[in-house]
Design a protein around this motif. Structure first.
Motif: not given
Length: 132
Positions: A63-68, A80-86
């Motif tokens: 997901a190189p086009d947006g923040p993480i 709880l760990m969450e990693v969100q991408d675009c």
């Protein structure tokens, strides 16, 4: 929060926004080492750091086009760990060959987690792990 890529993310108390660059993994490690003990889980830092690095590395790669976004919070008394991408592309478990240099990350995350999955969200996905 809305980004140029169209991702939406409600802000949480323990969260960091990362650029999709190789240095993001180092920042994720530092974030987890600082915030997980504050949540009451100092003995989970090593496993959580490895999980964070694997998930953030995948987000940087796919997901190189947006923040993480990386966040930590309590859920039912557990971390709880969450990693969100675009990227709307969902993770895929691969069976790496014996000599493969990649393809094992999700397997590692699954083994270190009490529960692990992903959820599509508007403009991307959230990959989450509840620590053992």
């Amino acid at each position: 929060m809305q980004t140029a890529a169209g991702c939406r993310r409600p802000r949480t108390e323990r969260e960091i926004t990362l650029a999709p660059v190789p240095e993001a993994s180092r920042e994720a490690r530092r974030f987890v080492r600082h915030h997980l003990p504050a949540l009451g889980f100092p003995n989970k830092v090593d496993d959580a750091t490895l999980i964070a690095v694997e998930l953030v590395t995948n987000a940087v790669r796919h997901a190189p086009d947006g923040p993480i976004w990386l966040s930590l919070r309590l859920a039912g008394g557990r971390a709880l760990m969450e990693v969100q991408d675009c990227s709307p592309e969902l993770p895929v478990f691969r069976e790496p060959g014996h000599m493969a240099e990649s393809g094992r990350g999700l397997h590692v995350v699954k083994e270190l987690s009490a529960a692990f999955d992903w959820t599509p969200v508007d403009g991307g996905k959230v990959v989450w792990s509840i620590l053992k």
